[in-house]
Motif scaffolding. Structure first.
Motif, PDB file in Angstrom:
ATOM      1  N   TRP A  76       0.850  -1.190   0.000  1.00  9.64           N
ATOM      2  CA  TRP A  76       0.000   0.000   0.000  1.00  9.64           C
ATOM      3  C   TRP A  76       0.884   1.237   0.000  1.00  9.64           C
ATOM      4  CZ3 TRP A  76      -3.993  -0.863   4.523  1.00  9.64           C
ATOM      5  CH2 TRP A  76      -4.904  -1.859   4.157  1.00  9.64           C
ATOM      6  N   GLU A  77       0.424   2.243  -0.732  1.00 10.99           N
ATOM      7  CA  GLU A  77       1.093   3.537  -0.733  1.00 10.99           C
ATOM      8  C   GLU A  77       0.211   4.523   0.028  1.00 10.99           C
ATOM      9  OE1 GLU A  77       3.993   4.784  -4.128  1.00 10.99           O
ATOM     10  OE2 GLU A  77       2.002   5.515  -4.594  1.00 10.99           O
ATOM     11  N   MET A  78       0.767   5.115   1.071  1.00  8.93           N
ATOM     12  CA  MET A  78       0.038   6.112   1.857  1.00  8.93           C
ATOM     13  C   MET A  78       0.121   7.468   1.162  1.00  8.93           C
ATOM     14  SD  MET A  78       1.415   5.079   5.647  1.00  8.93           S
ATOM     15  CE  MET A  78       0.851   6.643   6.307  1.00  8.93           C
ATOM     16  N   VAL A 100      -3.228   3.247   9.874  1.00  5.39           N
ATOM     17  CA  VAL A 100      -2.903   2.648   8.576  1.00  5.39           C
ATOM     18  C   VAL A 100      -2.028   1.411   8.767  1.00  5.39           C
ATOM     19  CG1 VAL A 100      -1.777   2.991   6.339  1.00  5.39           C
ATOM     20  CG2 VAL A 100      -3.148   4.826   7.324  1.00  5.39           C
ATOM     21  N   ILE A 101      -1.050   1.490   9.637  1.00  7.68           N
ATOM     22  CA  ILE A 101      -0.174   0.343   9.889  1.00  7.68           C
ATOM     23  C   ILE A 101      -1.003  -0.845  10.375  1.00  7.68           C
ATOM     24  CG2 ILE A 101       1.675  -0.549  11.377  1.00  7.68           C
ATOM     25  CD1 ILE A 101       2.867   2.362  11.264  1.00  7.68           C
ATOM     26  N   HIS A 102      -1.897  -0.601  11.318  1.00  5.35           N
ATOM     27  CA  HIS A 102      -2.732  -1.676  11.852  1.00  5.35           C
ATOM     28  C   HIS A 102      -3.652  -2.254  10.767  1.00  5.35           C
ATOM     29  CE1 HIS A 102      -5.038  -4.027  14.708  1.00  5.35           C
ATOM     30  NE2 HIS A 102      -6.128  -3.503  14.202  1.00  5.35           N
ATOM     31  N   GLU A 110       2.118  -6.660   3.003  1.00  4.09           N
ATOM     32  CA  GLU A 110       3.513  -6.924   3.350  1.00  4.09           C
ATOM     33  C   GLU A 110       4.362  -5.667   3.491  1.00  4.09           C
ATOM     34  OE1 GLU A 110       5.005  -9.712   0.477  1.00  4.09           O
ATOM     35  OE2 GLU A 110       3.499 -11.215   1.009  1.00  4.09           O
ATOM     36  N   GLU A 111       3.939  -4.587   2.828  1.00  5.58           N
ATOM     37  CA  GLU A 111       4.775  -3.382   2.816  1.00  5.58           C
ATOM     38  C   GLU A 111       3.921  -2.129   2.696  1.00  5.58           C
ATOM     39  OE1 GLU A 111       8.206  -1.405  -0.075  1.00  5.58           O
ATOM     40  OE2 GLU A 111       7.630  -3.485  -0.382  1.00  5.58           O
ATOM     41  N   PHE A 156       8.482  -2.649   5.931  1.00  5.83           N
ATOM     42  CA  PHE A 156       8.034  -4.020   5.762  1.00  5.83           C
ATOM     43  C   PHE A 156       7.280  -4.418   7.008  1.00  5.83           C
ATOM     44  CE2 PHE A 156      11.700  -3.802   2.890  1.00  5.83           C
ATOM     45  CZ  PHE A 156      11.096  -4.262   1.720  1.00  5.83           C
ATOM     46  N   LEU A 157       6.131  -5.044   6.821  1.00 11.91           N
ATOM     47  CA  LEU A 157       5.268  -5.413   7.939  1.00 11.91           C
ATOM     48  C   LEU A 157       5.448  -6.875   8.289  1.00 11.91           C
ATOM     49  CD1 LEU A 157       2.081  -3.551   6.734  1.00 11.91           C
ATOM     50  CD2 LEU A 157       3.730  -2.771   8.418  1.00 11.91           C
ATOM     51  N   LYS A 158       5.404  -7.142   9.558  1.00 16.86           N
ATOM     52  CA  LYS A 158       5.482  -8.517  10.048  1.00 16.86           C
ATOM     53  C   LYS A 158       4.065  -8.972  10.338  1.00 16.86           C
ATOM     54  CE  LYS A 158       9.763  -7.210  12.295  1.00 16.86           C
ATOM     55  NZ  LYS A 158       9.661  -5.766  12.260  1.00 16.86           N
TER      56      LYS A 158
END
Length: 159
Positions: A76-78, A100-102, A110-111, A156-158
């Motif tokens: 996703w692009e914020m 947004v992160i949540h 993923e990113e 990068f999101l876990k």
């Protein structure tokens, strides 16, 4: 201070366009396309991606949106994160960023990526505090071609 971040609906398009223009006023260079934000564009962004509205004591105070990248649906692009001048100074933008992160983590994204205007380098530290890193090898897909290229940051999101 009662702070609520709620998911934006299509009925919020006019409100978000108004918030964006007012958040940009006297803060972002007049050449930024955010100054001409339209409800039509916001509505389109919300249909393709999503957004949040920040409320302080039930009063709209800011917003943010995101769009999935066409070539990378797990990214996703914020875009267009802003807080109105009357509400600045209380680190309220972090609530939008955390939302947004949540949402991205919940959706299995993923990113996350975002662009920071070259004339607003102070924002790099804000995003770095939320584990975003500079990614000079990337281009921001919503960059204004008549302006200097923004700094692209990624996280990068876990999941």
């Amino acid at each position: 201070m009662n702070i609520v971040v709620r998911e934006a609906s299509h009925e919020d398009a006019q409100l978000i366009a108004h918030l964006t223009r007012n958040c940009w006023s006297e803060k972002v260079a007049v050449t930024s396309s955010g100054h001409q934000e339209s409800a039509e564009r916001v509505s389109n962004d919300l249909m393709q991606g999503g957004g949040f509205v920040l409320l302080v004591n039930e009063e709209p105070a800011g917003s943010v949106r995101w769009l999935p990248l066409d070539a990378e649906p797990d990214c996703w692009e914020m875009l267009r994160m802003g807080v109105l001048p009357a509400f600045r100074g209380d680190a309220l933008s972090q609530h939008l960023l955390e939302a947004v992160i949540h949402a991205a983590q919940t959706a299995g994204v993923e990113e996350l990526r975002l662009g920071v205007r070259s004339d607003q380098p102070r924002l790099l530290d804000l995003y770095a505090a939320f584990e975003f890193e500079l990614a000079p090898e990337l281009e921001y897909s919503h960059a204004n071609p008549s302006e200097p290229a923004p700094h692209v940051m990624r996280r990068f999101l876990k999941n």
